[in-house]
Every structure is written in C-alpha cells, then in structure tokens.
Design a protein around this motif. Structure first.
Motif, short mmCIF file in Angstrom:
data_model
loop_
_atom_site.label_atom_id
_atom_site.label_comp_id
_atom_site.label_asym_id
_atom_site.label_seq_id
_atom_site.Cartn_x
_atom_site.Cartn_y
_atom_site.Cartn_z
N GLN A 39 0.80 -1.22 0.00
CA GLN A 39 0.00 0.00 0.00
C GLN A 39 0.84 1.29 0.00
N SER A 40 2.14 1.18 0.18
CA SER A 40 2.99 2.37 0.28
C SER A 40 3.34 2.89 -1.10
N ASN A 41 3.21 4.21 -1.28
CA ASN A 41 3.56 4.79 -2.57
C ASN A 41 5.03 5.23 -2.62
N ILE A 42 5.75 5.02 -1.55
CA ILE A 42 7.21 5.20 -1.51
C ILE A 42 7.77 3.87 -1.00
N ALA A 43 8.44 3.13 -1.85
CA ALA A 43 8.96 1.81 -1.46
C ALA A 43 10.18 1.50 -2.32
N TYR A 44 11.36 1.62 -1.72
CA TYR A 44 12.61 1.44 -2.45
C TYR A 44 13.56 0.55 -1.68
N VAL A 45 14.36 -0.18 -2.42
CA VAL A 45 15.41 -1.00 -1.83
C VAL A 45 16.73 -0.59 -2.46
N MET A 46 17.80 -0.89 -1.73
CA MET A 46 19.15 -0.67 -2.24
C MET A 46 19.85 -2.02 -2.27
N GLU A 47 20.42 -2.32 -3.43
CA GLU A 47 21.14 -3.58 -3.62
C GLU A 47 22.63 -3.31 -3.73
N CYS A 48 23.42 -4.25 -3.22
CA CYS A 48 24.87 -4.19 -3.44
C CYS A 48 25.17 -4.78 -4.82
N GLU A 49 26.42 -4.79 -5.17
CA GLU A 49 26.82 -5.26 -6.50
C GLU A 49 26.39 -6.70 -6.77
N GLU A 50 26.30 -7.52 -5.73
CA GLU A 50 25.91 -8.92 -5.90
C GLU A 50 24.39 -9.11 -5.98
N GLY A 51 23.63 -8.01 -5.86
CA GLY A 51 22.18 -8.09 -5.94
C GLY A 51 21.49 -8.31 -4.61
N LYS A 52 22.23 -8.37 -3.53
CA LYS A 52 21.66 -8.55 -2.19
C LYS A 52 21.09 -7.22 -1.70
N ILE A 53 19.89 -7.26 -1.10
CA ILE A 53 19.28 -6.05 -0.54
C ILE A 53 19.97 -5.73 0.77
N VAL A 54 20.54 -4.52 0.85
CA VAL A 54 21.29 -4.11 2.04
C VAL A 54 20.65 -2.93 2.76
N ALA A 55 19.61 -2.34 2.16
CA ALA A 55 18.94 -1.20 2.78
C ALA A 55 17.57 -1.02 2.14
N TYR A 56 16.69 -0.35 2.87
CA TYR A 56 15.38 -0.04 2.30
C TYR A 56 14.80 1.21 2.91
N LEU A 57 13.84 1.77 2.22
CA LEU A 57 13.06 2.91 2.69
C LEU A 57 11.62 2.70 2.25
N ARG A 58 10.71 2.80 3.23
CA ARG A 58 9.28 2.72 2.94
C ARG A 58 8.62 3.97 3.48
N GLY A 59 7.71 4.57 2.69
CA GLY A 59 7.04 5.78 3.14
C GLY A 59 5.76 6.05 2.38
N LEU A 60 5.20 7.19 2.68
CA LEU A 60 3.95 7.65 2.09
C LEU A 60 4.09 9.12 1.74
N THR A 61 3.45 9.53 0.65
CA THR A 61 3.48 10.94 0.30
C THR A 61 2.18 11.34 -0.39
N ASP A 62 1.81 12.61 -0.19
CA ASP A 62 0.70 13.19 -0.94
C ASP A 62 1.23 13.84 -2.21
N THR A 63 2.53 13.79 -2.42
CA THR A 63 3.30 14.27 -3.57
C THR A 63 3.49 15.78 -3.63
N THR A 64 2.84 16.54 -2.75
CA THR A 64 2.95 17.99 -2.85
C THR A 64 3.37 18.69 -1.56
N VAL A 65 2.99 18.17 -0.40
CA VAL A 65 3.30 18.84 0.86
C VAL A 65 4.17 17.97 1.76
N SER A 66 3.76 16.73 1.99
CA SER A 66 4.45 15.88 2.96
C SER A 66 4.91 14.57 2.36
N LEU A 67 6.09 14.17 2.75
CA LEU A 67 6.62 12.84 2.44
C LEU A 67 7.04 12.27 3.78
N TYR A 68 6.34 11.24 4.23
CA TYR A 68 6.58 10.65 5.54
C TYR A 68 7.35 9.33 5.38
#
Length: 129
Positions: A39-68
């Motif tokens: 359900q999150s409209n902000i959902a990103y992962v960071m992969e290392c060179e081997e393709g392993k996920i080493v970090a992530y960020l999940r959030g929500l935004t109204d796209t104009t005022v707030s990004l939580y």
C-alpha cells in the motif's frame, strides 16, 4: 549500489533485515507488514553489487506537501557509507516540494540531526490504547 523500486519478491529480504535489526513487531506481524509495503507509494530497496538487498526505505506521500518516511533501515555491515542518506535523497528528489518527515529513536536521532533534520513534537496512539 543500486536503488530500485520495491518488488513483492523483495519482501523476505526486507523481513530478514528487520529480524537482524530486532524490529520484532514488523517480523511478527508479517502479513500486515507485507500489506503495508503493498500500500505504500514510496517503497525502495538498495542492492549491493551482488544483488543482495542491504537497505530499504518505505514511506507515504501526498506528492505535494508531505513525504513521511515510515521505515529506513541499512544492514549493520553496510552502515557508515552514506546509504541511508542516498535513499533519503533519492525519494526527496522525486518529490522536491515536500517536507521530509520521520520519527527517530533515541539511537538514531543523532544520525538525522547530522543530516540537518530538525526535531519536531508529535503524538502517537494505536487503536488498542
């Protein structure tokens, strides 16, 4: 390192990062955590060179005022390399007019202060309280 949009197949890796960090509520509430990612409209992962996920960020935004930012997590062995800052910058660049807002723990508040985030006062309550 590569930042990319979250895919459903990433969920087990995200839960392993949560487990390793001791974020037991997210792990124990597996189905709800999975749905939160869907359900999150902000959902990103960071992969290392081997393709392993080493970090992530999940959030929500109204796209104009707030990004939580709901969660930002970098694997302990990959910390102190600027990866969290890269994820924050990535999502804020997508929505440059928004305020970037998040909660911090006693352990993480100095990290955000170093990135020039200002503390703010707020409240929290769950339906069960």
């Amino acid at each position: 390192m590569n930042i990319r949009t979250y895919m459903e197949s990433d969920f087990d890796s995200i839960q392993q990062l949560n487990r390793d960090e001791g974020w037991s509520q997210l792990v124990e509430r597996d189905a709800l955590t999975r749905e939160a990612w869907r359900q999150s409209n902000i959902a990103y992962v960071m992969e290392c060179e081997e393709g392993k996920i080493v970090a992530y960020l999940r959030g929500l935004t109204d796209t104009t005022v707030s990004l939580y930012v709901c969660e930002l997590l970098v694997a302990s062995t990959y910390r102190r390399r600027g990866l969290g800052e890269q994820l924050l910058q990535h999502v804020h660049t997508l929505y440059p007019d928004t305020r970037l807002e998040m909660l911090a723990s006693q352990n993480s508040h100095t990290y955000y202060e170093r990135l020039r985030f200002r503390p703010f006062y707020g409240f929290r309550k769950t339906i069960h309280e």
